[in-house]
Design an enzyme around this catalytic site. Structure first.
Site, PDB file in Angstrom:
ATOM      1  N   HIS A 285       0.809  -1.231   0.000  1.00 32.23           N
ATOM      2  CA  HIS A 285       0.000   0.000   0.000  1.00 32.23           C
ATOM      3  C   HIS A 285       0.846   1.288   0.000  1.00 32.23           C
ATOM      4  O   HIS A 285       0.807   2.033  -0.957  1.00 32.23           O
ATOM      5  CB  HIS A 285      -1.006   0.063   1.165  1.00 32.23           C
ATOM      6  CG  HIS A 285      -1.975  -1.062   1.195  1.00 32.23           C
ATOM      7  ND1 HIS A 285      -2.836  -1.320   0.155  1.00 32.23           N
ATOM      8  CD2 HIS A 285      -2.223  -2.022   2.136  1.00 32.23           C
ATOM      9  CE1 HIS A 285      -3.574  -2.383   0.460  1.00 32.23           C
ATOM     10  NE2 HIS A 285      -3.221  -2.826   1.642  1.00 32.23           N
ATOM     11  N   ASP A 336      -5.384  -7.884  -3.569  1.00 33.87           N
ATOM     12  CA  ASP A 336      -5.716  -7.688  -2.165  1.00 33.87           C
ATOM     13  C   ASP A 336      -7.030  -8.353  -1.738  1.00 33.87           C
ATOM     14  O   ASP A 336      -7.068  -9.561  -1.559  1.00 33.87           O
ATOM     15  CB  ASP A 336      -5.703  -6.185  -1.849  1.00 33.87           C
ATOM     16  CG  ASP A 336      -5.596  -5.894  -0.356  1.00 33.87           C
ATOM     17  OD1 ASP A 336      -5.570  -6.835   0.441  1.00 33.87           O
ATOM     18  OD2 ASP A 336      -5.530  -4.710   0.020  1.00 33.87           O
TER      19      ASP A 336
HETATM   20 ZN   LIG Z   1      -3.748  -6.800   2.341  1.00 33.41          ZN
END
Ligand SMILES: [Zn+2]
Length: 447
Positions: A285, A336
């Site tokens: 991220h 994700d």
């Molecule tokens: Zn994750």
């Protein structure tokens, strides 16, 4: 299985589509070489390799363009079970934290059988969208939280084998439920209270892999879940064993506030103070990481993995794409939460998210101004490198992982070949994908 040669109209080599190439694959599923389709070895002396050898199977793929298989460098397959849920907001606007409550609810009720079925389903859908390798950041370990059985680790490997996807299983260390806090509720199924017992488990698991398609690495879940001395031990083990190590970093403002309150520094600085970050380390991220710290991280060799569709779905935000594009070999992409699976769309939204934030275009452009080829690198070779795998590039010695685009599909049919990559990345998606191969073997993809 014998050797195979794959002959398509176009093949993605060296950052562009090249006509009339043949990918020659050995019985072990590795690319032996790439020939010109007229029978002469590309760039080398013509020899016995010039035409099909006895026992060699030729697979004709007319009206197809071959691309290297995508690599989703960050996935939590079981979260596929949340798709469509948590998208109503009767109590007003939600956030990452309200989504996390819904995810914990799923965690508490999943049976081992349901877990394996969800994972297999998710891997099959990933294959359908051209993803041939998944980096599975796996933290839902235990069937029974009381005995810490790690039963679901074997289930996720079985699901990957069943689906036929290449997997780097990133076995995840998860000790605290917040900095210095005990695990609570659903989190107890994630528990790894002792780092040496955890590492013994990882080694045991490494001995049970399918060597052709499975590899292992580790993850430190986040600053919330991993104390400093454990992070040091995990990183040393990763270095010693050649394992990749991944960690969620700076996804949410509250995570950064908590870290500063507890340790006096932001998460990325905290990690870089504990360990000597290098190419084995991937930050997932980095949504709120300042450009200066992105530069330090990638300059040290660390990778950064963005997951634009999940980050949009959770309301996380998006990392500084322009700053990351200054380290183009260090950016990779993941699916994700797998809420929406179309890897071309995932790549497109890396650039589009940057455009929406900045009011500019071409944030992911390379030195020649090309965006599509760079996005493809992010989604293939870079993801493989972040998982310490050789996949993601069509060249000799690499695994024969690739998929085809149907050149007659309406979404790309009118594109001149030199604009096909742009037409695909900005005007099409998984609907154009036909055959998918992992180690030269056709994957069974859902229709
Ligand atoms: Zn994750």
């Amino acid at each position: 299985v014998t050797a195979r040669r794959f002959r398509a109209a176009l093949t993605w080599i060296d950052g562009r589509f090249q006509p009339d190439r043949e990918i020659v694959v050995d019985a072990e599923g590795r690319i032996v070489r790439i020939d010109a389709a007229d029978g002469h070895r590309d760039g080398g002396a013509a020899d016995d390799a010039a035409s099909s050898a006895p026992g060699e199977v030729c697979i004709e793929l007319p009206n197809r363009a071959i691309l290297p298989g995508f690599v989703s460098a960050h996935s939590h397959a079981f979260q596929r079970g949340l798709r469509g849920f948590g998208e109503r907001f009767p109590r007003g606007v939600g956030s990452f934290w309200s989504w996390r409550e819904a995810m914990y609810g799923l965690v508490e009720r999943l049976t081992p059988e349901e877990f394996e079925r969800l994972c297999a389903r998710n891997f099959a859908e990933l294959l359908r969208t051209g993803v041939t390798t998944v980096g599975e950041f796996h933290y839902l370990h235990h069937v029974d939280a009381e005995v810490l059985d790690f039963g679901l680790d074997y289930r996720v490997l079985a699901a990957a084998r069943d689906a036929g996807i290449r997997i780097a299983l990133l076995v995840t260390f998860y000790k605290t439920g917040g900095i210095g806090q005990p695990l609570a509720g659903g989190q107890r199924r994630f528990a790894t209270p002792d780092v040496s017992a955890f590492l013994k488990h990882v080694e045991r698991l490494a001995g049970k892999l399918d060597a052709a398609t499975q590899s292992i690495g580790i993850a430190a879940h986040s600053v919330r879940a991993v104390p400093a001395h454990d992070l040091k031990t995990l990183h040393a083990a990763a270095r010693a064993n050649g394992w990749p190590i991944h960690m969620h970093l700076e996804e949410q403002p509250r995570e950064i506030e908590d870290c500063i309150a507890a340790y006096g520094v932001r998460p990325i600085e905290w990690v870089m103070r504990q360990v000597d970050v290098g190419p084995e380390f991937t930050a997932i991220h980095a949504t709120y990481t300042p450009a200066e710290w992105l530069k330090r991280w990638t300059g040290a060799g660390g990778f950064v993995c963005l997951c634009p569709l999940t980050e949009a779905n959770l309301g996380d935000g998006l990392a500084d794409v322009a700053a990351l594009n200054a380290a183009p070999g260090k950016v990779c992409v993941g699916t994700d939460s797998n809420a929406r699976l179309d890897f071309v769309e995932e790549l497109r939204w890396l650039e589009y998210g940057g455009r929406l934030k900045s009011g500019l275009r071409g944030l992911c452009a390379d030195s020649e101004g090309q965006v599509a080829s760079r996005l493809i690198d992010f989604g293939t070779a870079n993801g493989a490198a972040a998982l310490n795998l050789g996949a993601g590039v069509l060249e000799s010695g690499r695994p024969a992982d690739f998929f085809t685009i149907d050149l007659r599909h309406p979404a790309v049919q009118l594109a001149p070949h030199e604009m096909l990559a742009e037409s695909l990345l900005f005007g099409a998606g998984a609907e154009t994908i036909r055959e998918v191969f992992v180690g030269g073997n056709p994957a069974r993809v859902p229709a």
